[in-house]
Design an enzyme around this catalytic site. Structure first.
Site: not given
Ligand code: UD1
Length: 429
Positions: A22-23, A126, A131, A135, A316, A408
């Protein structure tokens, strides 16, 4: 709302095919905005986050098609998606769409790089820590974009295009590195990204961008150099395997005992986590296409870990590892250094009988001989799968509510586990 019901106690034996990451799929899909030609992505997982991003891309005017099923393919074989950003009619990503998934904020980079304008809502995603996106904005500003914040939206403009720059990240950020990398491919001149994230997903994105005509060196190290080009073209690219899904099933079999082959994946993507599993008492070996994990007979040893950017132990996998440590023969310390507030699974694990004490950025987990099934609630993506791992050994029945968090990020989770012997089912609600 759907629930997952588990009866604990069965070992896991067999083979689990690992899905595309997914990432990696998310930034790769976003990279299609950098060219008017078609980007074809294979091995894309079937996940709610992928569908959400497709909706956002459609809203810009990006055409997409999903290739039909081929003989021999199951629902767990990734899909092929073609994206064509030829007729982009809108460069705004609205709150209703961006608020469901933080990574969709990254569209800001290709939009401003190619069209000179982007208006993107501040993200949601999430609920782990604050978060921020400061940056990511800093990187775009360095590349010459003018940035304004208007009513919850970040507006980035660069009517004459972006210019190469030196970007020094004060802390390692995966999203910041993706954004800087994508934007720099179309900037005029040379960009140097320092303290870049070294995550394999950054390397996967860079490899795809290079196939699209970008000039990138150093991806996978902490200094990436990009020579801007005036345009990129289409290509085909397969999404890398999901190292977090791999690690999750590795923790699951370390928990239940048994013998699992995780197929279509690579140990080097998660060596730190595999080393820790070895110390905890699992036997980890490489196979031709993946990894084999066994734990038969010996108990689970306590191991202390600290989460870190790649190649360190991934945040994670922190919740999943904590679930494993609830059954260790002793106390372990789990230190979370990437996200504050990423311990929301602790109170749910406690409902199953885990003994965990929180102190600042650390959780002290005192192993117990048995967990007991109970109704629990998924709080975020990775936390929810830690409850599945605990449920797989808990005596009696565990019901996990709010499983949309799981959907998700984990493709066909209950089917993959059930085929290997777990007593797990989805209860439609
Ligand atoms: C990505 C992953 C997520 C993973 C995380 C860390 C995706 C879709 N998500 O998230 O699963 O947990 O990397 O490996 O790939 N930060 C700032 N300012 C910013 C950006 C980040 O302070 O502008 C901080 C964050 O709050 C956090 C740290 O930097 O403390 C790392 O965050 P980052 O690597 O950016 O995470 P994501 O890219 O959002």
């Amino acid at each position: 709302m759907d629930r997952i019901r588990i009866r604990g106690g069965a070992p896991l034996n067999g083979l689990i095919p690992i899905s595309g990451a997914k990432n990696a799929a998310l930034p790769l899909m976003i990279a299609s905005l950098l060219t008017e030609e078609t980007l074809e992505l294979g091995n894309v997982p079937r996940l709610a986050d992928i569908s959400s991003l497709l909706r956002i891309m459609s809203n810009f005017g990006v055409d997409h098609s999903i290739a039909g099923r081929r003989p021999g393919q199951t629902t767990e074989t990734g899909q092929t998606i073609r994206l064509t950003a030829k007729n982009v009619i809108d460069t705004t990503a609205p709150y209703e769409l961006v608020s469901t998934m933080r990574a969709s904020f990254w569209v800001i980079a290709p939009l401003v790089a190619r069209f000179g304008h982007a208006r993107v809502s501040m993200p949601g995603g999430c609920a782990i820590g604050t978060r921020p996106v400061d940056l990511l904005i800093m990187a775009l500003a360095k590349l010459g974009a003018a940035i304004e914040i208007e009513a919850g939206y970040v507006v980035a403009t660069a009517p004459k295009g972006l210019r190469g720059a030196e970007i020094d990240f004060p802390k390692v950020t995966v999203g910041g590195t993706h954004v800087a990398l994508m934007a720099a491919t179309l900037a005029e001149g040379t960009t140097v990204i320092r303290n870049a994230a070294r995550e394999p997903e950054v390397v996967d994105l860079a490899q795809c961008l290079v196939k699209m005509g970008a000039r990138i060196q150093g991806a996978g190290t902490s200094e990436i150099v990009v020579e801007g080009v005036s345009r990129l073209h289409g290509t085909s690219h397969d999404v890398m395997p999901d190292r977090i899904e791999t690690g999750t099933y590795a923790m699951a079999v370390a928990m239940t005992g048994g013998d699992l082959v995780l197929d279509n994946t690579k140990p080097e993507y998660l060596q730190a986590a595999l080393d820790v599993l070895g110390q905890a008492g699992a036997e980890v070996t490489s196979t031709i296409g993946g990894i084999r994990i066994r734990r038969n007979g010996n108990g689970i040893q306590p191991v202390d870990i600290t989460t870190d950017p790649f190649p360190g132990f991934p945040t994670d996998l922190q919740a999943q590892f904590m679930a494993l440590m609830t059954r260790a023969s002793g106390t372990s310390r789990i230190r979370e250094t990437i996200f504050e507030n990423r311990f929301m699974h602790v109170q749910e694990l406690a409902r199953l009988g885990a003994r965990i004490r929180l102190d600042g950025d650390s959780a002290y987990v005192e192993g117990v001989p048995t967990l007991k099934g109970a109704p629990v609630m998924a709080t975020d993506l990775r936390a929810s799968v830690s409850l599945v791992i605990a449920g797989l050994v808990a005596e009696g029945e565990t019901t996990i509510n709010r499983v949309y968090h799981l959907d998700r990020g984990f493709e066909a989770l209950e089917a993959k586990l059930a085929r290997c012997g777990a007593q797990i089912e989805r209860v439609r609600g």
